[in-house]
Write a protein that holds these residues in place. Structure first.
Motif: not given
Length: 652
Positions: A467-471
């Protein structure tokens, strides 16, 4: 290769002009021929654009009607075993069928008429997305190939019409088309750099999942979903019949399987070649193509002058050894950056894998010489080629044995120094490590390690690696309940089969949603058909029968593939650290792309658009510009969304 589109209206027959307009938006997918077909009085219309590959005559024109007149098809793809299917049909019918031509589309139609929908799909070996209309029952059925090589979007337009197409842009030709952006899809895109099936970027429009089929018994009915093939079921069946031979025996079997697959996939009435990077996968495909005999294989590669991004020299060495007819092109940074404004149009929905740029460039190069090109995609997912498999496994083994307070203290110590400082300190020692750990930016890797030290289960570790970003990058958006990759984790025995679980997850998510989307859109943008021999489902099933020692173990992936390749190409030409197919996006963002990026990431603009937490995006952007962190991939996701939004929805 082709494009399909269709419309089923509960009110009236669709206008032929609308169907033609839908198809015209995808002219690049099928520049050789086009057609529409309307079943008068039913509200059903089909449209097609054709890239003629097999049977170049008018006998291959679509939409095509079956000999009995009951079925009509719009088909995108190739059925590689269609000659064998024809033989089976003739045998079952007690004589030769009066075939009109030799296209696989005609074969499919007669097979559907004889064997039914799901049974025919189960017999097919190929890549495809298709729509079949049953005139007698007034039933519409859609289907997609097993591993997701060809795309298919479907859903409801705002007026209730049922619509489907190979690309989202076709829906823009519908009168009154006014789509709503799905914010959950936006959050998924920012997290994974693609919009995974079954989501699309628009509410009410879905992607058909690999191996799936959907049936509409009436225009206003709810879809009946089904599967004729499922990756998890196929993998579990394969694991229940483990391969018992030696590594040499496995290589013998794989070489035979790949050779048969490549022979089938070399079926074409137009010029054919292959992408060649000089790595394990593409070199194996080209070596076996060359082994089939005949004229030298046409091979294609691109190179960059930037250090660390040039694979062309390796491809050229393999090409010389195999004796292929090789074409390479060195691309300047300006030529590569000139592709960026084209990306929103090429990909329809936000797409953040920056290797989309070199993939488009090598496709454009190949299209100048051939109409079909084979690639080596799929080898990493099937045979354990990604470095993250071994990194994650080794990391989890160590983490799971450490108390949580110890992990927390280690993370704190790592964060005492900035990534750039760590990189400077560690650079003199990197040459002492194995090649797969010789990173250009070890400080970034250490800070990523700090982020995972407190994780408590391997699924979370895998997700952190991809993943590249958090929610929280998309405020107020609920995370999805489940992803396609989630279903298989429990089937792989938890911690004991961590690498298998990651390979499975990549096969059902990263492969179809990122890799195959990238290759399909980049190649079809220049009217080039790309074929992927590694993704014959029989090769996947064989790969999962193999023991770890033949696939990925001891920090070495693709062992059996390496064994096959070594029979044709000296190991010295291909045994090097995995490079990937990248470009120096991070450096460009600090240099020639900075003004473009600054405008798209302007805080006021981000807040006005309302999709992202502007402060989080700006914080990463400023850290990247300063050199304190390398956030090139997560920033690229944000830029690709903003660029897409500007292109398709006029947000400026």
């Amino acid at each position: 290769m082709c494009a399909i589109a269709g419309l089923w209206s509960p009110r009236a027959d669709p206008a032929e002009a609308v169907l033609e307009a839908m198809a015209a938006t995808m002219l690049h997918r099928g520049p050789d021929d086009g057609g529409t077909w309307i079943d008068s009085g039913t509200g059903l219309g089909l449209a097609h654009r054709r890239l003629a590959i097999v049977d170049l005559s008018p006998a291959g024109h679509q939409p095509m009607q079956s000999r009995c007149g009951r079925y009509v098809i719009a088909f995108n793809g190739e059925i590689y075993n269609h000659a064998a299917l024809r033989d089976a049909l003739d045998a079952q019918r007690g004589g030769a069928t009066p075939w009109r031509g030799h296209s696989d589309t005609e074969t499919l139609l007669e097979a559907f008429a004889e064997w039914g929908f799901a049974a025919t799909l189960q017999r097919c070996v190929g890549m495809f997305a298709l729509a079949l209309w049953d005139r007698q029952a007034r039933v519409l059925q859609l289907a997609r190939d097993r591993l997701g090589e060809k795309p298919l979007y479907y859903g409801r337009a705002g007026n209730g019409d049922l619509v489907f197409a190979s690309e989202l842009k076709a829906f823009g030709a519908l009168p009154g088309w006014s789509p709503e952006i799905d914010r959950q899809a936006v959050s998924l895109f920012m997290r994974y750099a693609c919009v995974p099936a079954p989501w699309s970027i628009y509410r009410g429009i879905r992607k058909l999942e690999p191996g799936a089929m959907v049936r509409y018994d009436a225009v206003d009915a709810e879809p009946v979903m089904g599967r004729y093939w499922h990756a998890l079921s196929a993998i579990e069946a394969a694991r229940a019949q483990p391969f018992s031979g030696s590594l040499q025996d496995a290589a013998d079997t794989l070489e035979q399987l790949l050779g048969d697959t490549i022979r089938l996939q070399s079926m074409a009435d137009v010029p054919l070649g292959a992408f060649l990077s000089g790595g394990i996968d593409s070199s194996t495909v080209v070596a076996l193509m060359q082994k089939l005999g005949g004229a030298p294989v046409r091979t294609f590669s691109i190179g960059f002058n930037e250090e660390g991004y040039d694979e062309a020299q390796h491809a050229a060495a393999v090409a010389r050894h195999l004796g292929t007819q090789h074409t390479e092109q060195y691309v300047t940074a300006d030529e590569a950056r000139a592709v960026i404004p084209l990306l929103p149009q090429l990909y329809d929905e936000p797409f953040g894998d920056s290797s989309q740029i070199p993939t488009y460039l090598v496709s454009k190069l190949a299209r100048g010489h051939v109409t079909v090109s084979l690639s080596g995609d799929g080898g990493d997912e099937l045979f354990g080629g990604y470095n993250r498999y071994f990194i994650a496994q080794a990391l989890w083994r160590r983490l799971s044995g450490l108390p949580t307070p110890v992990r927390a203290q280690a993370a704190t110590m790592i964060r005492l120094l900035r990534p750039v400082t760590w990189s400077k300190l560690l650079k003199p020692f990197m040459g002492l490590l194995p090649a797969r750990y010789n990173y250009a930016n070890p400080g970034d890797k250490l800070h990523k390690l700090a982020e995972v030290l407190a994780l408590v289960e391997p699924r979370a570790l895998y997700d952190r690696l991809v993943r590249f970003w958090e929610w929280d990058i998309c405020p107020g958006v609920e995370p999805p309940d489940a992803m396609a990759a989630d279903a298989g984790w429990e089937s792989f025995g938890g911690n004991d089969r961590f690498v298998d679980a990651m390979m499975y997850a990549d096969t059902v998510s990263y492969l179809p949603d990122d890799i195959l989307v990238k290759v399909d859109r980049a190649s079809m943008a220049v009217s080039l058909e790309s074929r992927v021999p590694m993704l014959d489902h029989r090769i996947l099933e064989f790969a999962w029968r193999l023991p770890d020692s033949a696939r990925a173990s001891g920090g070495v992936g693709k062992r059996v593939l390496r064994e096959v390749l070594a029979r044709h190409v000296p190991t010295a030409l291909t045994d090097r650290p995995k490079m990937g197919f990248g470009i120096p996006i991070g450096e460009w963002l600090r240099g020639p792309l900075r003004a473009w990026a600054d405008a798209l990431l302007d805080p006021q603009r981000l807040r006005a658009d309302g999709y992202f937490a502007a402060d989080l995006v700006r914080a990463r952007w400023e850290e990247h510009l300063s050199g304190r962190r390398n956030w090139e991939y997560s920033i690229w996701n944000a830029l690709m969304f903003q660029s897409w939004l500007e292109h398709w929805h006029g947000k400026r």
